[in-house]
Design an enzyme around this catalytic site. Structure first.
Site, PDB file in Angstrom:
ATOM      1  N   SER A 142       0.848  -1.194   0.000  1.00 20.02           N
ATOM      2  CA  SER A 142       0.000   0.000   0.000  1.00 20.02           C
ATOM      3  C   SER A 142       0.878   1.235   0.000  1.00 20.02           C
ATOM      4  O   SER A 142       1.955   1.242   0.608  1.00 20.02           O
ATOM      5  CB  SER A 142      -0.892   0.011   1.240  1.00 20.02           C
ATOM      6  N   TYR A 157      -2.609  -0.291  10.162  1.00 15.81           N
ATOM      7  CA  TYR A 157      -2.667  -0.877   8.815  1.00 15.81           C
ATOM      8  C   TYR A 157      -1.346  -0.671   8.078  1.00 15.81           C
ATOM      9  O   TYR A 157      -0.759  -1.620   7.535  1.00 15.81           O
ATOM     10  CB  TYR A 157      -3.822  -0.233   8.045  1.00 15.81           C
TER      11      TYR A 157
END
Length: 252
Positions: A142, A157
């Site tokens: 990501s 995350y």
């Protein structure tokens, strides 16, 4: 025929990657979590285009199921392709959760860790004996791990995805004697069902994200899936240990 395993392929980036990999002539074993129907829909899309695919259930957050999954993969390889090995692994299955550090619970932290870091680590370990030399692995990371332009709420995350970035480089180093390449892709904002289908529930965020993106829109799953398919293919035979941001120039 080459064979790929793509986790989390019942929708979104995983589905796109599975379809694109199959379109290039590779057989696909794809996994689904709670969305069994989505997994079968991905299989149907691949078969409609003339490809071959098998869908298997997998909870990437439960390492205790990995031995049985490995056996299911071995059986699918024998029954469908008459092979004992596969060639490509795409560690894509994931979840997302946003909360400020001060509000993040240990349960949330641990769940993210199990799915996003521990899962890919030990699933890859479990499947390695079935993987052919000269293959390739792609991990879905990501761009939330970037050095700048961070959005509050993704500390847990992004920490797991940052760990996955480091793991990608160590995998590339350790698997290189077998000729196995390992890379990661780092999507930006992409229109998927992640975070409980957030893009559908909060459509007002789309123009805001598009305005922050150099190419003027949010990403689509096919934007990422095509890159994953390219990275596992022989076209990328001299690329390893890289983390390629695929974000259309987010925060550029």
């Amino acid at each position: 025929m080459r064979i790929a395993i793509v986790t989390g392929a019942s929708s979104g980036i995983g589905r796109s990657a599975a379809i694109e990999i199959a379109r290039r002539g590779t057989g696909v074993i794809l996994t689904y979590g709670a969305n069994a129907r989505g997994g079968q829909e991905t299989v149907a899309a691949i078969e409609k285009a003339g490809g071959t695919a098998v869908a298997l259930p997998l909870d990437v957050g439960d390492t205790g199921t990995f031995a049985a999954f490995r056996d299911a993969v071995a059986e699918a390889l024998r029954a469908t392709w008459r092979r004992d090995t596969f060639d490509y692994l795409v560690n894509n299955a994931g979840i997302s959760h946003a909360s400020l550090l001060e509000d993040t619970t240990e349960d949330t932290f641990d769940r993210l860790m199990r799915v996003l870091l521990k899962g890919p680590y030990f699933l890859t370990q479990r499947l390695l004996p079935l993987m052919a030399d000269g293959g390739a692995i792609v991990n879905t990371s990501s761009n939330s791990t970037a050095m700048a332009g961070l959005e509050p709420g993704y500390s847990a995350y992004a920490s797991m995805k940052g760990g996955l970035d480091v793991l990608t480089r160590y995998m590339a180093k350790e698997f290189s004697p077998r000729g196995i390449r390992v890379n990661a892709v780092a999507p930006g904002s992409t229109r998927t069902r992640i975070a409980d289908d957030a893009f559908t529930r909060f459509p007002e965020v789309v123009p805001v994200l598009a305005a922050k993106t150099a190419l003027g829109r949010v990403g689509e799953p096919d934007d990422i899936g095509a890159v994953i398919a390219t990275l596992v293919s022989d076209e990328s035979r001299w690329i390893t240990a890289q983390n390629l941001e695929v974000s259309g120039g987010y925060n550029l």
